[in-house]
Design an enzyme around this catalytic site. Structure first.
Site, PDB file in Angstrom:
ATOM      1  N   ASN A  13       0.886  -1.170   0.000  1.00 28.59           N
ATOM      2  CA  ASN A  13       0.000   0.000   0.000  1.00 28.59           C
ATOM      3  C   ASN A  13       0.922   1.218   0.000  1.00 28.59           C
ATOM      4  O   ASN A  13       1.538   1.533   1.016  1.00 28.59           O
ATOM      5  CB  ASN A  13      -0.898  -0.011   1.248  1.00 28.59           C
ATOM      6  CG  ASN A  13      -1.689   1.275   1.385  1.00 28.59           C
ATOM      7  OD1 ASN A  13      -1.745   2.090   0.462  1.00 28.59           O
ATOM      8  ND2 ASN A  13      -2.313   1.462   2.548  1.00 28.59           N
ATOM      9  N   LYS A  15       0.153   4.289  -0.266  1.00 26.51           N
ATOM     10  CA  LYS A  15      -0.432   5.498   0.345  1.00 26.51           C
ATOM     11  C   LYS A  15      -0.166   6.702  -0.578  1.00 26.51           C
ATOM     12  O   LYS A  15      -0.167   6.531  -1.793  1.00 26.51           O
ATOM     13  CB  LYS A  15       0.123   5.694   1.755  1.00 26.51           C
ATOM     14  CG  LYS A  15       0.002   4.401   2.591  1.00 26.51           C
ATOM     15  CD  LYS A  15       0.287   4.554   4.037  1.00 26.51           C
ATOM     16  CE  LYS A  15       0.074   3.223   4.751  1.00 26.51           C
ATOM     17  NZ  LYS A  15       0.245   3.290   6.183  1.00 26.51           N
ATOM     18  N   HIS A 100      -9.290   1.751   4.954  1.00 31.33           N
ATOM     19  CA  HIS A 100      -8.019   1.871   5.679  1.00 31.33           C
ATOM     20  C   HIS A 100      -8.210   2.840   6.841  1.00 31.33           C
ATOM     21  O   HIS A 100      -8.949   3.819   6.726  1.00 31.33           O
ATOM     22  CB  HIS A 100      -6.926   2.369   4.724  1.00 31.33           C
ATOM     23  CG  HIS A 100      -5.561   2.237   5.301  1.00 31.33           C
ATOM     24  ND1 HIS A 100      -5.078   3.116   6.237  1.00 31.33           N
ATOM     25  CD2 HIS A 100      -4.586   1.308   5.118  1.00 31.33           C
ATOM     26  CE1 HIS A 100      -3.863   2.737   6.597  1.00 31.33           C
ATOM     27  NE2 HIS A 100      -3.537   1.640   5.930  1.00 31.33           N
ATOM     28  N   GLU A 102      -6.462   5.139   7.891  1.00 30.32           N
ATOM     29  CA  GLU A 102      -6.159   6.542   7.551  1.00 30.32           C
ATOM     30  C   GLU A 102      -7.350   7.208   6.862  1.00 30.32           C
ATOM     31  O   GLU A 102      -7.601   8.387   7.053  1.00 30.32           O
ATOM     32  CB  GLU A 102      -4.896   6.595   6.667  1.00 30.32           C
ATOM     33  CG  GLU A 102      -3.651   6.302   7.481  1.00 30.32           C
ATOM     34  CD  GLU A 102      -2.541   5.602   6.711  1.00 30.32           C
ATOM     35  OE1 GLU A 102      -2.566   5.591   5.466  1.00 30.32           O
ATOM     36  OE2 GLU A 102      -1.639   5.045   7.373  1.00 30.32           O
ATOM     37  N   GLU A 172      -5.307  -4.564  10.595  1.00 34.45           N
ATOM     38  CA  GLU A 172      -4.251  -3.573  10.775  1.00 34.45           C
ATOM     39  C   GLU A 172      -4.460  -2.819  12.086  1.00 34.45           C
ATOM     40  O   GLU A 172      -5.231  -1.835  12.121  1.00 34.45           O
ATOM     41  CB  GLU A 172      -4.274  -2.571   9.612  1.00 34.45           C
ATOM     42  CG  GLU A 172      -4.021  -3.196   8.260  1.00 34.45           C
ATOM     43  CD  GLU A 172      -3.382  -2.209   7.293  1.00 34.45           C
ATOM     44  OE1 GLU A 172      -2.324  -2.531   6.762  1.00 34.45           O
ATOM     45  OE2 GLU A 172      -3.928  -1.112   7.100  1.00 34.45           O
ATOM     46  N   GLY A 178       2.908   2.262  10.669  1.00 38.42           N
ATOM     47  CA  GLY A 178       3.917   3.307  10.483  1.00 38.42           C
ATOM     48  C   GLY A 178       4.678   3.662  11.750  1.00 38.42           C
ATOM     49  O   GLY A 178       5.389   4.653  11.796  1.00 38.42           O
ATOM     50  N   SER A 218       3.577  -2.213  10.203  1.00 43.14           N
ATOM     51  CA  SER A 218       5.023  -2.370  10.363  1.00 43.14           C
ATOM     52  C   SER A 218       5.512  -3.777  10.010  1.00 43.14           C
ATOM     53  O   SER A 218       6.459  -4.288  10.612  1.00 43.14           O
ATOM     54  CB  SER A 218       5.465  -1.987  11.778  1.00 43.14           C
ATOM     55  OG  SER A 218       5.128  -0.636  12.053  1.00 43.14           O
TER      56      SER A 218
HETATM   57  P1  13P Z   1       3.237   0.270   7.566  1.00 47.22           P
HETATM   58  O1  13P Z   1       3.694  -1.028   6.984  1.00 47.22           O
HETATM   59  O2  13P Z   1       4.024   1.442   7.079  1.00 47.22           O
HETATM   60  O3  13P Z   1       3.131   0.203   9.051  1.00 47.22           O
HETATM   61  O4  13P Z   1       1.763   0.538   7.020  1.00 47.22           O
HETATM   62  C1  13P Z   1       0.837  -0.479   7.117  1.00 47.22           C
HETATM   63  C2  13P Z   1      -0.376  -0.075   6.381  1.00 47.22           C
HETATM   64  O5  13P Z   1      -1.052   0.860   6.754  1.00 47.22           O
HETATM   65  C3  13P Z   1      -0.715  -0.823   5.169  1.00 47.22           C
HETATM   66  O6  13P Z   1      -1.988  -0.518   4.722  1.00 47.22           O
END
Ligand code: 13P
Length: 258
Positions: A13, A15, A100, A102, A172, A178, A218
């Site tokens: 992903n 982003k 997601h 976010e 997640e 992150g 992560s």
């Molecule tokens: P990270 O791997 O950067 O923690 O992000 C995970 C994520 O949000 C995948 O959709």
């Protein structure tokens, strides 16, 4: 992982990262690291909507599919700035990330809009990657199981069993995204098992065992193997490490073992 009953899916992903130019460079770089094309797992990268066509061309002979990071649930019309499921489908997209954390946090996405998007993606013949996850506060309050079960049930509301087979659930935990703070394999495995149990209660054992459940938060080249060894973790949804060709390839390799 349990390849007997369901497919393993490693998904990046990106982003809001990578320009079209950087996308082409990434494809050149990853080509150098991919020893053999992934055979035992399906591999895809979800990219910003404006880069889908570029990524399609750049990844074509790498056996990495291109997914989308979001979609709008209406078919067409006066929704300035939005992208419909048919538009994505027409570009050749097979997978779309939905809900997601976010998007829930910054763009007011709710369980109800997530459900509408799941239907839109399924009706267009694509596969939704449905994200669920608890905050640190929810985990510490001890409501993770109930919270996740509610998110799963809301997202799948009205989805018939034959279409459920096309859905991927991505667990997640928000506190692990992150942050470099991964859930332990046991913590992640436990919630993924509970997600399968929720699906089992709704659809029965046969359908439940066919659904791919990913872990995200992560995930990296160091912890992927241990996470993927959990019986109910069938892949990963990877943010940061999917931006670095050698790290993403190492995760693919961890999932691609015979
Ligand atoms: P990270 O791997 O950067 O923690 O992000 C995970 C994520 O949000 C995948 O959709």
């Amino acid at each position: 992982m349990n390849r007997r009953y369901r497919k393993t899916v490693i998904a990046g992903n990106w982003k809001m990262n990578m320009t079209a130019t950087e996308t082409k460079k990434f494809a050149e770089d990853i080509r150098k690291h991919l020893e053999a094309r992934p055979k035992w797992c399906e591999t895809l990268i979800c990219v910003p909507a404006c880069n889908i066509s570029t990524a399609m061309k750049a990844f074509k002979d790498l056996r990495i599919s291109v997914g989308a990071e979001n979609v709008y649930f209406e078919e067409k019309g006066a929704y300035t700035g939005e992208v419909s499921a048919d538009m994505l489908k027409d570009l050749g997209v097979k997978y779309v990330i939905i809900g997601h954390s976010e998007r829930r946090q910054y763009f007011c996405e709710t369980d109800s809009t997530v459900n509408k998007k799941v239907h839109a993606v399924l009706n267009a013949g694509m596969n939704p990657i449905i994200c669920v996850g608890e905050s640190l506060e929810q985990r510490e309050t001890g409501i993770t199981s109930e919270w996740i079960a509610l998110q799963v049930k809301s997202a799948l509301f009205g989805v018939p069993a034959d279409k459920l087979r096309r859905c991927i659930i991505a667990y997640e935990p928000i506190w692990a995204i992150g942050t470099g703070k991964t859930a332990t394999a046991e913590q992640a495995g436990e919630v993924c098992s509970e997600i399968r149990a929720t699906i089992r209660a709704l659809y029965g054992a046969r359908v439940a065992r066919s659904v791919t459940i990913q872990y995200g938060g992560s995930m990296n080249e160091k912890n992927a193997e241990e996470l993927l060894a959990q019986p109910d973790i069938d892949g990963g949804l990877i943010g940061g490490a999917a931006l670095v060709p050698e790290k993403f390839v190492a995760i693919i390799n961890a999932a691609n073992q015979e």
